[in-house]
Design a protein around this motif. Structure first.
Motif, PDB file in Angstrom:
ATOM      1  N   TYR A  36      43.350 -47.669  18.306  1.00  0.00           N
ATOM      2  CA  TYR A  36      42.179 -48.400  17.639  1.00  0.00           C
ATOM      3  C   TYR A  36      40.721 -48.287  18.328  1.00  0.00           C
ATOM      4  N   GLN A  37      39.995 -49.084  17.698  1.00  0.00           N
ATOM      5  CA  GLN A  37      38.570 -48.920  18.169  1.00  0.00           C
ATOM      6  C   GLN A  37      38.564 -49.999  19.487  1.00  0.00           C
ATOM      7  N   TYR A  39      36.748 -52.753  21.484  1.00  0.00           N
ATOM      8  CA  TYR A  39      35.704 -53.532  21.115  1.00  0.00           C
ATOM      9  C   TYR A  39      35.454 -54.817  22.020  1.00  0.00           C
ATOM     10  N   PRO A  66      38.894 -52.890  15.044  1.00  0.00           N
ATOM     11  CA  PRO A  66      39.988 -53.026  15.955  1.00  0.00           C
ATOM     12  C   PRO A  66      41.298 -53.501  14.826  1.00  0.00           C
ATOM     13  N   GLU A  67      42.414 -53.615  15.671  1.00  0.00           N
ATOM     14  CA  GLU A  67      43.762 -53.922  15.253  1.00  0.00           C
ATOM     15  C   GLU A  67      43.464 -55.285  14.351  1.00  0.00           C
TER      16      GLU A  67
END
Length: 223
Positions: A36-37, A39, A66-67
């Motif tokens: 995931y991204q 952040y 994000p998740e």
């Protein structure tokens, strides 16, 4: 023949065992478990200090936001930041085009990230101007953000010749005016390791100059 095969197998095995710090473009590490991204992502100087490793993480990122969260203009802005820091031309151009296709995401409405890192915050404050310039250049020639992907020649001509009064141009969000420029110039490194000497270099970006960030002018325009 057997010796040649053994030598080739041995050589390939050694190459695979080499660390990712030794090879940037030729080796591929194991996928990161999160996918995931991050952040927020790290500040620019930390990304550049581990550029090869960060590139690998981006390559193996499976999901954009994000998740368990929907994508938003702010998440996308941070992704654009990541690709610009590592000077990934394809990455940041694709991100700009992706943002453009989100028709409800007006540039002016990008929320203030209120980033607690002053260097990252200054970098982020430059990005709405890039989006504004890229989108407005398209709008000027009739390629508005809600233009259909497939059009007849007659439709394309109608968009091209639309009166100026019918066009809505993008604007920067108000919060960018309140972000303070960096006291010490941030020198960015190009993908091939080049650092410019100063802002008088014609390749330097004016969009980042106002925040005292020296970076190559990115290729932001597309059709």
């Amino acid at each position: 023949m057997g010796f040649s095969f053994y030598w080739l197998f041995s050589w390939c095995s050694k190459r695979i065992r080499k660390s990712s710090s030794d090879i940037e473009d030729e080796s591929w590490p194991e996928p990161r478990p999160h996918g995931y991204q991050l952040y927020p992502p790290p500040p620019p100087q930390k990304i550049l200090a581990n550029r090869a490793e960060y590139i690998h993480q981006l390559r193996y990122r499976k999901y954009w936001p994000p998740e368990n969260t929907p994508d938003t203009p702010l998440f996308c802005l941070y992704r654009l930041y990541e690709f610009l820091v590592i000077d990934d031309v394809i990455g940041y151009r694709n991100t700009i085009e992706y943002f453009c296709k989100q028709r409800t995401w007006a540039v002016h409405d990008i929320p203030d990230p209120q980033d607690n890192d002053p260097i990252r915050y200054a970098f982020l404050a430059c990005l709405p101007a890039l989006l504004k310039a890229a989108f407005n250049e398209r709008i000027k020639i009739g390629l508005v953000r809600d233009v259909p992907a497939i059009m007849s020649p007659e439709q394309a001509e109608a968009y091209r010749t639309a009166p100026e009064s019918s066009k809505t141009y993008e604007e920067e969000p108000d919060w960018v005016k309140n972000v303070k420029p960096l006291e010490v110039t941030l020198y960015m490194v190009s993908h091939d390791g080049v650092v410019m000497d100063g802002f008088d270099d014609p390749r330097a970006s004016d969009y980042f100059k106002r925040m005292n960030i020296l970076i190559w002018g990115p290729h932001i325009h597309f059709t």
